[in-house]
Design a protein around this motif. Structure first.
Motif, PDB file in Angstrom:
ATOM      1  N   LYS A   1       3.829  10.488   4.696  1.00  0.00           N
ATOM      2  CA  LYS A   1       5.623  10.333   4.995  1.00  0.00           C
ATOM      3  C   LYS A   1       5.941  12.139   4.700  1.00  0.00           C
ATOM      4  O   LYS A   1       6.875  11.855   6.006  1.00  0.00           O
ATOM      5  N   SER A   2       5.398  12.801   5.250  1.00  0.00           N
ATOM      6  CA  SER A   2       5.655  13.758   5.909  1.00  0.00           C
ATOM      7  C   SER A   2       5.686  13.703   7.108  1.00  0.00           C
ATOM      8  O   SER A   2       6.778  14.186   8.127  1.00  0.00           O
ATOM      9  N   GLU A   3       4.983  13.083   7.687  1.00  0.00           N
ATOM     10  CA  GLU A   3       4.797  12.381   9.198  1.00  0.00           C
ATOM     11  C   GLU A   3       6.135  11.845   9.881  1.00  0.00           C
ATOM     12  O   GLU A   3       6.244  12.085  11.044  1.00  0.00           O
ATOM     13  N   VAL A   4       6.658  11.301   9.105  1.00  0.00           N
ATOM     14  CA  VAL A   4       7.753   9.582   9.371  1.00  0.00           C
ATOM     15  C   VAL A   4       8.544  10.822   9.220  1.00  0.00           C
ATOM     16  O   VAL A   4       9.598  10.861  10.538  1.00  0.00           O
ATOM     17  N   LYS A   5       8.933  11.576   8.471  1.00  0.00           N
ATOM     18  CA  LYS A   5      10.227  11.813   7.535  1.00  0.00           C
ATOM     19  C   LYS A   5      10.265  13.172   9.137  1.00  0.00           C
ATOM     20  O   LYS A   5      11.683  13.404  10.202  1.00  0.00           O
ATOM     21  N   THR A   6       9.636  14.127  10.203  1.00  0.00           N
ATOM     22  CA  THR A   6       9.605  15.138  10.639  1.00  0.00           C
ATOM     23  C   THR A   6       9.849  14.025  11.918  1.00  0.00           C
ATOM     24  O   THR A   6      10.416  14.683  13.250  1.00  0.00           O
TER      25      THR A   6
ATOM     26  N   SER B   1       8.942  -1.184   8.288  1.00  0.00           N
ATOM     27  CA  SER B   1       9.857  -1.703   6.996  1.00  0.00           C
ATOM     28  C   SER B   1       9.958  -0.144   6.576  1.00  0.00           C
ATOM     29  O   SER B   1      11.120   1.275   5.895  1.00  0.00           O
ATOM     30  N   VAL B   2       8.949   0.393   7.156  1.00  0.00           N
ATOM     31  CA  VAL B   2       8.686   1.677   5.907  1.00  0.00           C
ATOM     32  C   VAL B   2       9.583   2.900   6.117  1.00  0.00           C
ATOM     33  O   VAL B   2       9.479   3.879   5.876  1.00  0.00           O
TER      34      VAL B   2
ATOM     35  N   PRO C   1      14.243  11.773  -2.792  1.00  0.00           N
ATOM     36  CA  PRO C   1      13.186  11.937  -3.088  1.00  0.00           C
ATOM     37  C   PRO C   1      11.985  10.790  -2.195  1.00  0.00           C
ATOM     38  O   PRO C   1      12.649   9.845  -2.461  1.00  0.00           O
ATOM     39  N   LEU C   2      11.388  11.403  -1.577  1.00  0.00           N
ATOM     40  CA  LEU C   2      10.246  11.184  -0.336  1.00  0.00           C
ATOM     41  C   LEU C   2       9.279  10.022  -1.266  1.00  0.00           C
ATOM     42  O   LEU C   2       8.422   8.922  -1.515  1.00  0.00           O
ATOM     43  N   SER C   3       9.002  10.786  -2.455  1.00  0.00           N
ATOM     44  CA  SER C   3       7.765  10.178  -3.900  1.00  0.00           C
ATOM     45  C   SER C   3       8.835   9.121  -4.933  1.00  0.00           C
ATOM     46  O   SER C   3       9.899   9.219  -4.977  1.00  0.00           O
TER      47      SER C   3
ATOM     48  N   VAL D   1       0.504  -1.083   0.102  1.00  0.00           N
ATOM     49  CA  VAL D   1       0.353  -0.093  -0.257  1.00  0.00           C
ATOM     50  C   VAL D   1       1.410   1.606   0.063  1.00  0.00           C
ATOM     51  O   VAL D   1       1.883   2.038   0.870  1.00  0.00           O
ATOM     52  N   ASP D   2       0.548   2.268  -0.547  1.00  0.00           N
ATOM     53  CA  ASP D   2       1.273   3.199  -0.834  1.00  0.00           C
ATOM     54  C   ASP D   2       1.454   4.235  -0.196  1.00  0.00           C
ATOM     55  O   ASP D   2      -0.066   4.583  -0.264  1.00  0.00           O
ATOM     56  N   LEU D   3       1.782   4.866   0.420  1.00  0.00           N
ATOM     57  CA  LEU D   3       1.773   5.289   1.580  1.00  0.00           C
ATOM     58  C   LEU D   3       1.096   7.245   1.252  1.00  0.00           C
ATOM     59  O   LEU D   3       1.585   7.803   0.182  1.00  0.00           O
ATOM     60  N   SER D   4       0.247   7.888   1.607  1.00  0.00           N
ATOM     61  CA  SER D   4       0.499   9.343   1.292  1.00  0.00           C
ATOM     62  C   SER D   4       0.939   9.880   1.504  1.00  0.00           C
ATOM     63  O   SER D   4       2.423   9.933   2.449  1.00  0.00           O
ATOM     64  N   PRO D   5       1.944  11.690   0.653  1.00  0.00           N
ATOM     65  CA  PRO D   5       2.315  11.861   0.774  1.00  0.00           C
ATOM     66  C   PRO D   5       2.323  12.729   2.466  1.00  0.00           C
ATOM     67  O   PRO D   5       3.286  12.811   2.997  1.00  0.00           O
ATOM     68  N   ARG D   6       1.548  12.921   3.096  1.00  0.00           N
ATOM     69  CA  ARG D   6       1.177  13.943   4.270  1.00  0.00           C
ATOM     70  C   ARG D   6       1.861  12.585   5.104  1.00  0.00           C
ATOM     71  O   ARG D   6       2.626  12.750   6.530  1.00  0.00           O
TER      72      ARG D   6
END
Length: 255
Positions: A12-17, A38-39, A52-54, A5-10
């Motif tokens: 991914k940003s949460e995990v990055k923060t 793993s994600v 890039p995360l995308s 399942v692909d993560l939403s940009p939001r």
């Protein structure tokens, strides 16, 4: 997070923060963000490599198409040569031709070709002689105008079964198989009735209940007691004002 399942940009940003601005472990971050460890690890690797995360993927994702254009055409041709076969039998024929695909794949390929299932249209069985006669009749009357057809009557008889329910489909929920609204009641020896009537541009004519099989004497009675009175009512101007088409022949009525 489910596999694939692909993560939403939001998300991914949460995990990055959480990775950049907290000292939590990857396991804790995964728990807080509601994703797998793993994600989180993959996102950390992208950050460390300044990637890039995308995703870089373009076009369609998912498994590669199992069939080739050539095999797709083969599936289509097998269907066109066996239009009345079920999807299961078509799949078996496709597999016997050397194309190893599932029943669902065959259904999808046929749907892509616009070949979807329907109940077949019903029509009378015609011999070659009957076809030629009908074509000759159509050519003979092809130049008739709307006004001409308004003076034409068509009569015929048809047989109906009493209490016959010919429904082929029913919509029901689980456990409703024997619900009164979901069953078809059958009569072992249904009563059949034959009726005769006539139609024209002016409407529907008198109905006649045929006693048994339409015989010559009964047919004459129908003409005298049903057809001629109806024609006099529709065409009071009299002779040569109408043309009656019966199942046997076309006759001009002088009413």
């Amino acid at each position: 997070m489910g596999r694939g399942v692909d993560l939403s940009p939001r998300k991914k940003s949460e995990v990055k923060t959480l990775l950049l601005h907290t000292s939590h472990s990857q396991r804790k971050i995964a728990e807080l963000a509601g994703v797998s460890k793993s994600v989180v690890n993959k996102i950390k690797i992208n950050l460390d490599q300044d990637q890039p995360l995308s995703p870089k993927r373009k076009g369609k994702c998912g498994r590669k198409r199992i069939t080739t254009p050539r095999s797709d055409r083969k599936i289509r041709d097998i269907c066109l040569q066996n239009r009345k076969k079920s999807a299961g039998l078509l799949t078996q024929m496709v597999q016997e031709s050397g194309i190893q695909v599932s029943k669902r794949t065959v259904q999808r390929r046929l749907a892509e070709e616009g070949l979807t299932g329907h109940r077949p249209a019903k029509k009378p069985r015609l011999t070659e002689a009957m076809k030629k006669k009908r074509l000759a009749w159509a050519r003979e009357h092809r130049l008739m105008s709307v006004e001409d057809w308004s003076k034409v009557c068509f009569s015929d008889e048809s047989t109906f079964e009493i209490l016959a329910d010919k429904s082929n489909f029913v919509r029901r929920r689980p456990g409703e198989k024997f619900h009164p609204d979901c069953i078809v009641e059958r009569v072992k020896h249904p009563v059949k009735i034959m009726v005769w009537s006539v139609i024209s541009a002016k409407g529907v004519g008198r109905l006649y209940i045929v006693q048994g099989t339409m015989r010559q004497d009964q047919y004459k009675q129908v003409l005298d007691t049903r057809l001629l009175p109806q024609l006099r009512e529709w065409f009071p101007e009299g002779r040569n004002s109408c043309l009656c088409m019966t199942q046997h022949h076309a006759i001009k009525q002088g009413v």
